[in-house]
Design a protein around this motif. Sequence first.
Motif, short mmCIF file in Angstrom:
data_model
loop_
_atom_site.label_atom_id
_atom_site.label_comp_id
_atom_site.label_asym_id
_atom_site.label_seq_id
_atom_site.Cartn_x
_atom_site.Cartn_y
_atom_site.Cartn_z
N MET A 1 -2.43 -57.00 11.28
CA MET A 1 -3.50 -57.55 11.86
C MET A 1 -3.76 -58.91 10.99
O MET A 1 -3.45 -58.37 9.69
CB MET A 1 -4.77 -56.68 11.78
CG MET A 1 -6.11 -57.13 12.29
SD MET A 1 -7.26 -56.06 12.66
CE MET A 1 -8.46 -56.71 11.86
N THR A 2 -4.23 -59.76 11.36
CA THR A 2 -4.39 -60.95 10.34
C THR A 2 -5.91 -61.42 10.59
O THR A 2 -6.39 -61.30 11.59
CB THR A 2 -3.27 -62.16 10.68
OG1 THR A 2 -3.56 -62.56 12.03
CG2 THR A 2 -1.98 -61.71 10.36
N GLY A 3 -6.53 -62.10 9.75
CA GLY A 3 -7.88 -62.59 9.80
C GLY A 3 -8.98 -61.39 9.72
O GLY A 3 -8.55 -60.22 9.27
N ARG A 4 -9.99 -61.66 10.24
CA ARG A 4 -11.26 -60.87 10.29
C ARG A 4 -11.19 -60.15 11.58
O ARG A 4 -10.60 -60.69 12.67
CB ARG A 4 -12.41 -61.46 10.05
CG ARG A 4 -12.72 -62.54 11.28
CD ARG A 4 -13.97 -63.07 11.10
NE ARG A 4 -14.31 -64.12 12.05
CZ ARG A 4 -14.44 -63.92 13.48
NH1 ARG A 4 -14.31 -62.68 13.95
NH2 ARG A 4 -14.66 -64.95 14.38
N PRO A 5 -11.80 -59.07 11.85
CA PRO A 5 -12.03 -58.35 12.99
C PRO A 5 -12.92 -59.31 14.08
O PRO A 5 -13.74 -60.00 13.42
CB PRO A 5 -12.73 -57.00 12.56
CG PRO A 5 -12.91 -56.97 11.08
CD PRO A 5 -12.43 -58.32 10.56
N ASP A 6 -12.71 -58.91 15.24
CA ASP A 6 -13.75 -59.61 16.25
C ASP A 6 -15.26 -59.16 15.91
O ASP A 6 -15.42 -58.05 15.35
CB ASP A 6 -13.42 -59.16 17.62
CG ASP A 6 -11.96 -59.65 18.07
OD1 ASP A 6 -11.28 -60.68 17.44
OD2 ASP A 6 -11.34 -58.90 19.02
N LEU A 7 -16.08 -60.08 16.06
CA LEU A 7 -17.67 -59.83 15.88
C LEU A 7 -18.00 -58.68 16.55
O LEU A 7 -18.72 -57.77 16.08
CB LEU A 7 -18.44 -61.04 16.22
CG LEU A 7 -18.48 -62.01 15.03
CD1 LEU A 7 -19.04 -63.39 15.61
CD2 LEU A 7 -18.83 -61.51 13.59
N ALA A 8 -17.64 -58.51 17.92
CA ALA A 8 -18.06 -57.29 18.63
C ALA A 8 -17.57 -55.99 18.11
O ALA A 8 -18.25 -55.24 17.70
CB ALA A 8 -17.31 -57.45 20.02
N ALA A 9 -16.25 -56.05 17.60
CA ALA A 9 -15.76 -54.98 16.99
C ALA A 9 -16.52 -54.46 15.61
O ALA A 9 -16.56 -53.20 15.32
CB ALA A 9 -14.39 -54.79 16.91
#
Length: 141
Positions: A1-9
């Motif tokens: 996984m790259t970057g940040r998590p989805d806002l909803a998650a």
Amino acid sequence: MTGRPDLAALLQPLVKALIAAEVRVLEGRGISMWAYVVLSALDDGPVRTQAALAEAIGADKTRIITTLDRLQEAGLISREPDPGDRRVRLLAITAAGRRARREAQAEIQAGEDRLLALLPPDDREAFLRAAGTLADITALI
């Protein structure tokens, strides 16, 4: 996984916990979530018709009738015929309804404050500011 998590998650566990805490407070006071939403809408604005209230809170107007009946029976709101159109009911929060809503909100926010106190003051202020900004612009999504 790259970057940040989805806002909803990222936000879903927090929102789920906040809703559960809010429901516990409301149930302890004999108020449903829909009743709290109705009381909040009426406390924040002028008298509304049932149809305008339903639209403002995102509910089907037939769905909130039972909630309005219960609130009226409890003396928390009043529903009066509109003098200009007797088919329309004008809604208003009563003093008891305002007190019930504000006491529930104070208890809910006291719990939120305990959670927010776990953050450093600068993070707390930034979080509340960002959450408010995002809430204001959700209509643009």
